[in-house]
Design a protein around this motif. Sequence first.
Motif, PDB file in Angstrom:
ATOM      1  N   ARG A 154      -8.103  -5.265   8.401  1.00 38.38           N
ATOM      2  CA  ARG A 154      -7.674  -4.186   8.369  1.00 38.38           C
ATOM      3  C   ARG A 154      -6.427  -4.205   7.937  1.00 38.38           C
ATOM      4  O   ARG A 154      -5.413  -5.148   8.608  1.00 38.38           O
ATOM      5  CB  ARG A 154      -7.776  -3.731   9.872  1.00 38.38           C
ATOM      6  CG  ARG A 154      -9.330  -3.281  10.274  1.00 38.38           C
ATOM      7  CD  ARG A 154      -9.848  -2.164   9.577  1.00 38.38           C
ATOM      8  NE  ARG A 154     -11.346  -2.054  10.005  1.00 38.38           N
ATOM      9  CZ  ARG A 154     -12.381  -2.696   9.700  1.00 38.38           C
ATOM     10  NH1 ARG A 154     -12.236  -3.345   8.379  1.00 38.38           N
ATOM     11  NH2 ARG A 154     -13.588  -2.278  10.090  1.00 38.38           N
ATOM     12  N   THR A 155      -5.690  -3.465   7.140  1.00 36.94           N
ATOM     13  CA  THR A 155      -4.502  -3.270   6.647  1.00 36.94           C
ATOM     14  C   THR A 155      -4.078  -2.059   7.232  1.00 36.94           C
ATOM     15  O   THR A 155      -4.500  -1.043   6.906  1.00 36.94           O
ATOM     16  CB  THR A 155      -4.508  -3.364   5.397  1.00 36.94           C
ATOM     17  OG1 THR A 155      -4.836  -4.680   4.768  1.00 36.94           O
ATOM     18  CG2 THR A 155      -2.812  -3.404   4.727  1.00 36.94           C
ATOM     19  N   LEU A 156      -2.914  -2.215   7.892  1.00 42.12           N
ATOM     20  CA  LEU A 156      -2.396  -1.007   8.519  1.00 42.12           C
ATOM     21  C   LEU A 156      -1.124  -0.535   7.686  1.00 42.12           C
ATOM     22  O   LEU A 156      -0.216  -1.138   7.521  1.00 42.12           O
ATOM     23  CB  LEU A 156      -1.812  -1.215   9.942  1.00 42.12           C
ATOM     24  CG  LEU A 156      -2.836  -1.552  10.903  1.00 42.12           C
ATOM     25  CD1 LEU A 156      -2.485  -1.775  12.373  1.00 42.12           C
ATOM     26  CD2 LEU A 156      -4.015  -0.522  10.903  1.00 42.12           C
ATOM     27  N   VAL A 157      -0.928   0.575   7.176  1.00 40.47           N
ATOM     28  CA  VAL A 157      -0.083   1.068   6.482  1.00 40.47           C
ATOM     29  C   VAL A 157       0.839   2.438   7.190  1.00 40.47           C
ATOM     30  O   VAL A 157       0.192   3.315   7.528  1.00 40.47           O
ATOM     31  CB  VAL A 157      -0.509   1.910   5.090  1.00 40.47           C
ATOM     32  CG1 VAL A 157       0.627   2.178   4.279  1.00 40.47           C
ATOM     33  CG2 VAL A 157      -1.175   0.705   4.188  1.00 40.47           C
ATOM     34  N   PHE A 158       2.203   2.201   7.290  1.00 36.70           N
ATOM     35  CA  PHE A 158       3.007   3.156   8.005  1.00 36.70           C
ATOM     36  C   PHE A 158       3.840   3.876   6.902  1.00 36.70           C
ATOM     37  O   PHE A 158       4.214   3.335   6.011  1.00 36.70           O
ATOM     38  CB  PHE A 158       3.794   2.850   9.028  1.00 36.70           C
ATOM     39  CG  PHE A 158       3.130   1.933  10.156  1.00 36.70           C
ATOM     40  CD1 PHE A 158       2.468   2.583  11.211  1.00 36.70           C
ATOM     41  CD2 PHE A 158       2.968   0.401  10.062  1.00 36.70           C
ATOM     42  CE1 PHE A 158       2.047   1.995  12.313  1.00 36.70           C
ATOM     43  CE2 PHE A 158       2.106  -0.043  11.145  1.00 36.70           C
ATOM     44  CZ  PHE A 158       1.455   0.763  12.148  1.00 36.70           C
ATOM     45  N   LYS A 159       3.769   5.316   7.093  1.00 40.24           N
ATOM     46  CA  LYS A 159       4.809   6.140   6.326  1.00 40.24           C
ATOM     47  C   LYS A 159       6.073   5.665   6.563  1.00 40.24           C
ATOM     48  O   LYS A 159       6.671   5.391   7.699  1.00 40.24           O
ATOM     49  CB  LYS A 159       4.393   7.432   6.443  1.00 40.24           C
ATOM     50  CG  LYS A 159       3.195   8.253   6.041  1.00 40.24           C
ATOM     51  CD  LYS A 159       2.908   9.668   6.191  1.00 40.24           C
ATOM     52  CE  LYS A 159       1.580   9.925   5.587  1.00 40.24           C
ATOM     53  NZ  LYS A 159       1.644  11.425   5.934  1.00 40.24           N
ATOM     54  N   PRO A 160       7.014   5.658   5.261  1.00 37.28           N
ATOM     55  CA  PRO A 160       8.390   5.206   5.824  1.00 37.28           C
ATOM     56  C   PRO A 160       9.260   6.274   6.785  1.00 37.28           C
ATOM     57  O   PRO A 160       8.870   7.233   6.692  1.00 37.28           O
ATOM     58  CB  PRO A 160       9.075   5.431   4.210  1.00 37.28           C
ATOM     59  CG  PRO A 160       8.258   6.190   3.543  1.00 37.28           C
ATOM     60  CD  PRO A 160       7.030   6.105   3.958  1.00 37.28           C
ATOM     61  N   ALA A 161       9.933   5.799   7.650  1.00 34.58           N
ATOM     62  CA  ALA A 161      10.502   6.807   8.573  1.00 34.58           C
ATOM     63  C   ALA A 161      11.647   7.498   8.118  1.00 34.58           C
ATOM     64  O   ALA A 161      12.189   7.336   7.059  1.00 34.58           O
ATOM     65  CB  ALA A 161      11.264   5.785   9.503  1.00 34.58           C
TER      66      ALA A 161
END
Length: 298
Positions: A277-284
Amino acid sequence: MEQIHFVPLLLSEIEQYLRGLIEASPRIIAALVLILMTWVLAKLLGSLVTRLARRARLRRNLTEVLVMLTGLLVWLVGLLVAITLVFPTVTPAKALTTLGLGSLALGLAFRDVFENFLAGLLILWREPFKIGDHIAVEEKDVEGLVELITVRDSHIRRTDGQRIVVPNALLFQNPVIVRTDRDVRRTSIIVGIAYGEDVDVARSVIEDAVRCVDSVRDDVRDIQVFAQAFSESSIDFEVTWWTGSKPVDIRSSRDQVVAAIKRALDEHGIEIPFPYRTLVFKPAAPMTLAPARPEDDD
């Protein structure tokens, strides 16, 4: 006065009954002799049916049913003749008519009982399954080992030890899977390897590992290993082989095959992946300070 007249009347009635009994005594004795002969004939025919059934190698329950039906038929004929001897006005035709009407009423009242009885006779005669077979009626959630088959119901022992008493009509009217009809049965598992591994090498390793398991019957059918699908994190193989048909044989063989495949893949350095599972977060979003308001300075 009434008591005086009643006593002679009672004595007269008793005398008439005794006279009628004496007159009918030959017929009663003949009827009793006929009943005794009927009993002897039923025993002889039952023994004859038993010997013939043993020669034909019929199952024991079916033999008992045939003996019972033979005895019922002999007793029916014997009792009808005995009744006509004792009561000459009652002919066999009248007796059969009365018996037929009574049978119709009983049949309507006990329809389910007779339905199960006839289904039991057909099951015992046709032998779609036998005692010791493992059967399943998937539509009714019935599965287990057949322990007893009677003319009314069958006793099924589930793998968890519980016993199910199943009406024969249910087994006769629904599809029944006989899992132990043959000595061997096919089973399969899914094995996944990492995308970076060589498919042909992995197939060969898996096949060799399964072939070395003692419970695998490769003398009946060959082992089959097919690449089946591209899964989320692996290439899946369907591994199929033949083993014993009993449920415990299936579970035991599957356990051995899984252990052998895992050991063989580890020895050859072939990876068995687990889901990634690869978790990708949007840039703050940048934070800006709001300008101070004049009233804040006060």
